[in-house]
Structures are given as structure tokens and as C-alpha cells.
Motif scaffolding. Structure first.
Motif, short mmCIF file in Angstrom:
data_model
loop_
_atom_site.label_atom_id
_atom_site.label_comp_id
_atom_site.label_asym_id
_atom_site.label_seq_id
_atom_site.Cartn_x
_atom_site.Cartn_y
_atom_site.Cartn_z
N SER B 83 0.82 -1.21 0.00
CA SER B 83 0.00 0.00 0.00
C SER B 83 0.86 1.26 0.00
N TYR B 233 -8.07 -3.92 -3.46
CA TYR B 233 -8.50 -3.42 -2.17
C TYR B 233 -8.56 -4.61 -1.25
N VAL B 240 -14.79 -3.08 -2.56
CA VAL B 240 -15.18 -1.71 -2.87
C VAL B 240 -16.70 -1.60 -2.98
N PHE B 262 -5.23 -0.27 -0.02
CA PHE B 262 -5.24 -0.51 -1.45
C PHE B 262 -3.82 -0.93 -1.83
#
Lengths: 401, 451
Positions: B83, B233, B240, B262
Motif C-alpha cells: 500500500s 482493495y 469496494v 489498497f
């Protein structure tokens, strides 16, 4: 009838040649059975039906020259103009080309039982009301969304608007709600399921990756849109020139890229599997030819060495078919032993491949069919040299005694 | 003597043209097929970062969600991506001498004076250590400043291929390139760094990670950059949401991508010795545990540091299909060798009466052996030479089948040519020695009796 005894004794006296053929036949069986199985597996994967009207669809992507986001109204204008061209059946947009194995995927869960949610990796296709017709898919139940329901969003969210509905394929409904269960009206990620489409592949061709497809009435403004154009039969190549020209005319300040027939996109996606198939088929043909020609050559040489022996047998009353049968029986004995060694070898090698390279277990039927094929190959290869040997005349052969 | 044996061998080959050419062709096809597959496997496993193998490592963390299986991860159960928040923390730390965070992006490239046709190009968005860590030297200028990794500075580094295309190879430092219509100042020109396979970034396939343009890491918020590649995600909350109820501004939405889990970035670190490696792992664990306590991570601490060669293996760059086919091809070569041995043996045995006469006239066993060895060696040699030629044909067959990116590299190099020659020699010796030895063992009396 069959001279097993004399043949075996002769073979035993010159073991090496027979032994070499046995090993060769065994290895040939091992290669061909394993290769044939991999070829079959890859072919099944390549030929799985997609459900799309592949032959009559082409795609292109539109890329802006600036940092600005993509405007939905521009896309609507483009598509309306494209649909008016003669020869166009329908046109729609998406985030990525169908059958390209890239796109947007998400793990969707049914909220039937909050304690035990069933989830399935889903191909998320954001598109408009024309998607169904442009891809050539059939609606099974409910309805497809209309253009008034399209929301604009980023991959993250939709600026607070809840979607009016979501359309899923039968395969996804089966996975999430159970086989044959009617999913209409059920909530999926806060949106009601409003329609069911026949099972099909859209973005992804890997059935072990996605369980099905969900169509969302959504336009993503942060990625360049992909246009999907379905043509009447025969109009594709002409429209692949006309449509980009039209788009460039509507707005010259952008790039029209990757104009490709869907069949070409699909070829690219399956390229690796296809090249594996071709290379393995080539290997199989070569192994069979080398082994076959090898047996031809060897039987010829053995026949030549035994000219005297054959002549004596002929002089003592053996018919030509007796001589041919002798050679064929000898050949059958050798390849049969080779085949048996090969069966064991194939299973062992396949076990190794299963462990080392995640291959699937080779069904015994493949080995048996290949074993029969190798026997036939051996017999066919020995036929002509055996026939030639049988031509030795009794007088000629015995003259030198 | 050698010339005489050569003469005998040549005569013997001519006497049985069909069988001899069959043997030569068999050996040639065997060598060609196996070399084609070995070459394919060799180029697919080429490690463009072999020199950095004991210094640089690709980082993975157990940053998946707790109830998620190891789907979408590599073979070791961890995702290949990290991320933005993790990348920021590592870039700010001094845990390793060099830390590189990066992802792939794409932009329309043009010049303000419209002197070139705009094209869409792959861009690597990365931190300034990229060039030092991967050993990419600067031809002109230098890397962007530290600030450009933190705040938006519209600067760019291009490689020599791009510099040739845009500026005819001149020193372009200080000039502007338009990316998506916005000017970026060239601060440096580097050597091309486009290894095949693109070991530095394998997320878009074995050949999809190379770029000719480099942008600083501080531009994300200003451009709301999203990767041209994978973004996942990863959260135990639902994926999402399709119908999020709160209205977020685009800035707020983008900030979520940066701050939540993410996964879309790759991180490489340089750890020149065991001590720095140990220190880095200690730092990593303390960072991970701290973030786990505040709920950012869900799993127990786990990590992987893979050297470039380990990274290639972990990403299955050489597919199992390729490996299996290489084994099949080598087995095929074995079949060809056995086939030739059987044929040669049968052929030489037929000539054993000649050997018997020579023995009776005083030739030693070793003389018979060397005479026959020269004959079989001649066949092996011809087969090997033809095999090298045929393997080039095999490679062009493979080039027709694979993707354009792959086809560009599927060529034999010094290594594979040497290997082909060696294989051909081994094959011919194997095929030649045993039959020659067998003939030399023929007993004198028997050979003469059969006359």
C-alpha cells in the motif's frame, strides 16, 4: 503358428539391439501420452465457449492527450454516432477489452445469510444499456438497466449515488445463491439484482479466476474508455477503418488506439496455451517419425543380416507370408515389452510432473490408447522391410553355403 | 592413418546412404528440438539484475485481510503489492540504504512545438533511489531532488531511447516534455534499463514492466494518479462498495486510496550485508506490529525479501509448460540417441566381417575400435552440425508462436550455442562409442567363419 520360441531365442542371442528398441518404444510412449494429455487439456481451455459474438466484434480504446477526466457526455456522443453508421449492430463502452484477461474484479458476497456469506470472485463490467446487444448476449430473466440509470464514478465509489440495479450472469447467480435459484430482487453490494444474463465470459477467460460477471450501470471517468462495436456479418474490416475516422473527426484532440478484432484480442490472451499446443504437437509428430523410421531402418538391417537364414527357411518350404509373420511377430514382441515398460514409465513421470509442476494426473486411458498406437506404429514401420526381406529367393540365399 | 580411416568411413556412409542420412537426420532433429526448448527456457529465466542478486530484494508483507485466503497472492501466500501508506513509511525511514517504491503509469507524450506525433507511453513512477539501487547510470544531468519524492515537482528523467526519439540524443536537461498536455522539465537522461524479462516489475507479465520515462514519487496527489496495472482493495470489510452512501469529494476519495489498504505499489530495498538485512527486518517488524495495533494490518507479522532470481522464480516467469516441454525435448534427444545407437550397431555389425579380415591381417582391437569410432563420429558430427542449423529453424518457429515481446528475445546466445555444440558432441560420442566398442570385441574366429 507364431514362432515365439525361435524368435525369443534369436533375440536373446543379440540382446542389445532389441533392448535399445524396447527403451526407445518406452520413452516414445512416455512422451506421446504425456504430451497428448497436455494438448487435450490446453485445447479444452482454449475452446471453451465465451458466449460472445466473437467474429463480428471489434474494440478500440480512446486516450485523452491531457490530464482531464473523461467526460461521459463525450462517450455518449461518440457511441450514438457510431451506432448510426451502416453495418453497425450496436456499440457500447467498458473499462477494458473483452477476453483480454484484464479488467476489474472484485470478491462479491451474497448477504442471504450474514453468518455465512457466500462470496465469488466476479468480473465487474461497467457499461451502458447497449452492453448486452453489443456483446451478443441473451437476457434470461428480469431486465437490463437503461441509460438513465448510469452513474459516473471512480473505481472507489459513485459520489454517493446508490446504483439502481445490477445484472449478473447465470453462472454468478448459481455460485452466490445456489443452482437455478432466482436472484431477482436480491441485494448485491447494496444494489438489487434486476436481471439475469446467460453464462458468458467477458473480461476474463480464466474460469478458475472468476465465477461470473456482474454488469454495473456505471461510467468510470478516471480511465480511458474502451469501445466495443458489434457489426453485421462481413462489415467488420470496413468499419474498423470508418469508426476510428469518425471518432477522430468528432474530436481530433485524442488518440484512438488498439483498434482490434475481438478474435485478435482472444488470440493474444490464449497465445501461451496455443503455442504450447503447437510445440507439443510438433514434438509428438517428430518422436513418432524418429521411432517409426528407426524401426524401418533397423528391420531392414536385420533383414539384410539374415538373408541366408531366410533363404534356408524358404528352401525348406516356408512361404513368404511365414517370413513376413516372423518379422512382424518379432517386432510385436519387442514393442509390446517396450510398451509395458513405457506404461510404468509414463505413470512415474506423470507423478513427478504432478508434484513438481502442478500438472494434472494422466488418465490411464491416455496411456493405453498411446500404447496401442505405438504397437501399430511399430507394426506399420516393420511392414515394408519385412516384405522386402521375404523377397529373398531361396536359391540366391543358399548359393553361398 | 586418420585420413585413411576417414576415407573408409566416408565410403561406408556412401554405401548405405538411406540408413546413414536417417541417422544423421535423427541426431540433428534431436539436438535441434532440445536446443530450441533449452534456449526458450534460458531466455525466459534470464536475470537482468544478476549483478545485484546479493544486494537488492523485493519486499512482500502479510498485508492481506484476515479472512481472505491467499488468493491473488504469489506462491508464498503474500500479495506481490503493497500500500501507499507502507511505501511512505519505508521511504521516510532510514532502515535501508536505498528504498524504492514504484508503479506503472501511462501518459500521452508530446512536445510543445508539436514536432513529434503524440504517443501513449509507459511511465515508471518511482522514488529517486531507483537509479542507484538498480545501477542505472546518468548520461546527462542527475536525479530529481528529495523534495520531488514528497511534493509535486513537474520533473522527469528519460532514458536514452526516449531522448533519441524526442531530442535526437542531444543533452536535453532543462528542456520540457509534455505528458498528458502538461510540461515536465527533463532533469536527467539515463542509460536504457529494459531487462527482459522485466524483473523489476513482473506484475504486468514477464515483459510488461519496462518503461522509458521516470516520474518522481511526489506527484500522486496533484495528479490523482492511479496505477496502470493491478490495484487490489484488501480488507475484511466488503470489497469496494458499489453504492457508498457518503458523498466524498474526489480529493477525499483519492485520499482513501492512499491511506487505506489498497495494494498497488512495488517496493525494492538495497541491503548490502547480513547486518543491514537484520536491522531492516527488525525495523519492519516494529512498524508492522505498530500498524497492526492500530488496525491497519490484520494478519500476524510475516514478510519475504526476494533477490531478483528468487523473485523471477516466485512469479513463475518460466511457466510450468515451458519446463515440462524442456524435459520432453531432452527425453526426445535421448530417444534420438538410442535410435542412432541401434541403427549404427546394426550397420556396423553387418560390416563385422570386414573387421574380422582386418583383425586376421594383424590389426589390433584398438585399431578396429578407432576406425569404427571415426565412422560413427563422422555421423555424429554431421548430425550435430545439422542440428545447430535446425535449432535456428526451431527458434524461428517458436518466435512465430509467442508474443511479440517474447519473440524479440528468443534468440540463441553464446551460452546456448556452446551448449548446442556440447550436446551435439556428447550425442555423437554416445551414439558412436558403444557400437565401435562392440565391433572391436567381435571374436576373430567367428567373424572369419561367417565369410
Amino acid at each position: 503358428m507364431f514362432e515365439f520360441g525361435p524368435i525369443l531365442r534369436t533375440l536373446w542371442r543379440s540382446k542389445t539391439g532389441a533392448l535399445l528398441i524396447i527403451v526407445q518404444a518406452a520413452l516414445t510412449l512416455g512422451i506421446i501420452s504425456n504430451a497428448a494429455f497436455v494438448v487435450h487439456e490446453r485445447k479444452t481451455y482454449i475452446e471453451q465457449p465465451t458466449g460472445l459474438d466473437e467474429q463480428n466484434i471489434f474494440v478500440l480504446s480512446v486516450a485523452a492527450l491531457s490530464d482531464a477526466e473523461y467526460n461521459y457526455q463525450d462517450v455518449v456522443r461518440d457511441l450514438q454516432q457510431i451506432r448510426q453508421l451502416p453495418g453497425v449492430v450496436d456499440a457500447t463502452f467498458s473499462m477494458s477489452s473483452p477476453l483480454s484477461n484484464s479488467g476489474s474484479s472484485s470478491d462479491l458476497s451474497s448477504e442471504e445469510d450474514p453468518e455465512h456469506p457466500v462470496s465469488a470472485m466476479t468480473d465487474i463490467v461497467s457499461s451502458d444499456s447497449h452492453a448486452l446487444n453489443a456483446l451478443g448476449l441473451k437476457l434470461l430473466a428480469g431486465r437490463f438497466f437503461n441509460d438513465a440509470e448510469i452513474v459516473t464514478g471512480s473505481p472507489l465509489g459513485n459520489n454517493g449515488t446508490v446504483m439502481a440495479g445490477i445484472v449478473i450472469t447465470r453462472s454468478l447467480a448459481d455460485k452466490l445463491y445456489g443452482k437455478g435459484v432466482d436472484p431477482l430482487g436480491k441485494l448485491l453490494q447494496d444494489a438489487p439484482v434486476i436481471g439475469v444474463v446467460e453464462s458468458a465470459m467477458v473480461s476474463y477467460v480464466a474460469p478458475d479466476y472468476v465465477a461470473g460477471v456482474a454488469f454495473l450501470p456505471r461510467f468510470i471517468s478516471t480511465y480511458p474508455p474502451e469501445y466495443i462495436i458489434r457489426c453485421e456479418p462481413g462489415a467488420l474490416s470496413q468499419l474498423m477503418v470508418k469508426v476510428p475516422e469518425l471518432l477522430q473527426r468528432l474530436d481530433p484532440n485524442r488518440m484512438i488506439r488498439n483498434v482490434k478484432p475481438l478474435t485478435e484480442v482472444k488470440d493474444g490472451t490464449y497465445r501461451r496455451a496455443k503455442s504450447t499446443v503447437k510445440m507439443l504437437v510438433a514434438t509428438m509428430v517428430l518422436v513418432a517419425s524418429v521411432t517409426g523410421l528407426g524401426i524401418v531402418g533397423l528391420t531392414l538391417l536385420w533383414g539384410n543380416r539374415r538373408r541366408r537364414q531366410i533363404g534356408i527357411r524358404r528352401a525348406l518350404g516356408a512361404s513368404r507370408s511365414d517370413i513376413i509373420r516372423y518379422f512382424l511377430t518379432e517386432n510385436l514382441l519387442i514393442t509390446a515389452v517396450g510398451g509395458m515398460v513405457g506404461i510404468v514409465l509414463s505413470i512415474a513421470v506423470n507423478q513427478l510432473m504432478v508434484q513438481q509442476y502442478q500438472m494434472k494426473a494422466l488418465p490411464i486411458s491416455y496411456i493405453l490408447v498411446t500404447a496401442v498406437a505405438v504397437l501399430i506404429l511399430g507394426l506399420a514401420a516393420a511392414m515394408i522391410p519385412a516384405w522386402r526381406s521375404s523377397l529373398v529367393s531361396p536359391a540366391l540365399a543358399t548359393r553361398s553355403v | 592413418m586418420f585420413a585413411y580411416y576417414m576415407h573408409l568411413a566416408w565410403r561406408s556412409v556412401k554405401r548405405t546412404p538411406v540408413i546413414s542420412s536417417l541417422m544423421i537426420l535423427t541426431l540433428a532433429v534431436g539436438v535441434a528440438v532440445s536446443m530450441t526448448m533449452v534456449t526458450l527456457q534460458h531466455v525466459m529465466s534470464a536475470n537482468g539484475l544478476a549483478e545485484q542478486n546479493d544486494r537488492v530484494y523485493a519486499l512482500q508483507l502479510a498485508n492481506g485481510s484476515k479472512n481472505q485466503g491467499d488468493d491473488a497472492g504469489l506462491k508464498n501466500g503474500m500479495a506481490d503489492l503493497l500500500s501507499y501508506r507502507t511505501a511512505r513509511a519505508l521511504l521516510a525511514s532510514d532502515a535501508a540504504p536505498h528504498v524504492v517504491a514504484m508503479h506503472r503509469w501511462a501518459a500521452a507524450v508530446s512536445l510543445a512545438d508539436n514536432s513529434i506525433k503524440p504517443t501513449k507511453e509507459m511511465v515508471r513512477v518511482t522514488s529517486r533511489d531507483f537509479f542507484a539501487l538498480f545501477g542505472v547510470p546518468f548520461i546527462y544531468g542527475k536525479v530529481w531532488d528529495k523534495q520531488a519524492d514528497d511534493d509535486a515537482r513537474y520533473q522527469v528523467v528519460i532514458d536514452s531511447t526516449m531522448n533519441n526519439r524526442l531530442f535526437n540524443g542531444e543533452n536535453s536537461v532543462g528542456r520540457d516534455v509534455q505528458l498528458n498536455g502538461r510540461p515536465y522539465q527533463v532533469v536527467g537522461v539515463v542509460d536504457d534499463f529494459t531487462p527482459n524479462p522485466s524483473v523489476q516489475d513482473l506484475t504486468q507479465g514477464a515483459f510488461g514492466g519496462n518503461a522509458n520515462i521516470y516520474l518522481p514519487f511526489g506527484l500522486h496527489r496533484a495528479l490523482q494518479m492511479l496505477p496502470y496495472g493491478n490495484m487490489r482493495y484488501s480488507s475484511s470489510k466488503d470489497a469496494v462498495p458499489t453504492g457508498s452512501t457518503e458523498a466524498l469529494t474526489p480529493e477525499q476519495q483519492y485520499e482513501r486510496i492512499l491511506q487505506e489498504r489498497f495494494l498497488w505499489l512495488q517496493i525494492w530495498v538495497e541491503l548490502p550485508d547480513e547486518q543491514t538485512k537484520a536491522n531492516f527486518v527488525t525495523y519492519l517488524k516494529s512498524y508492522f506490529d505498530e500498524q497492526r495495533n492500530n488496525g491497519f494490518y490484520e494478519r500476524d507479522f510475516d514478510y519475504a525479501l526476494s533477490s531478483p532470481s528468487e523473485w523471477l522464480a516466485l512469479n513463475d516467469v518460466v511457466s510450468n509448460d515451458t519446463r515440462v516441454m524442456t524435459w520432453m525435448a531432452l527425453t526426445f534427444l535421448l530417444v534420438c540417441i538410442i535410435n542412432s545407437i541401434a541403427l549404427l550397431l546394426a550397420k556396423l555389425l553387418r560390416q563385422s566381417s570386414e573387421a574380422g579380415v582386418r583383425r586376421a591381417l594383424g590389426a589390433s582391437r584398438s585399431a578396429i575400435f578407432s576406425q569404427n569410432l571415426i565412422e560413427s563420429g563422422l555421423i555424429g558430427l554431421l548430425g550435430g552440425v545439422l542440428g545447430i542449423g535446425l535449432s535456428q529453424l526451431g527458434l524461428s518457429f517458436v518466435r512465430m508462436l509467442v508474443s511479440a515481446d517474447e519473440a524479440r528475445v528468443v534468440y540463441s546466445d553464446g551460452f546456448t550455442i556452446t551448449l548446442t555444440v556440447l550436446l551435439a558432441i556428447i550425442a555423437s560420442i554416445l551414439a558412436g562409442c558403444y557400437p565401435a566398442w562392440r565391433i572391436s570385441q567381435t571374436s576373430l574366429a567367428q567373424a572369419l567363419k561367417s565369410q
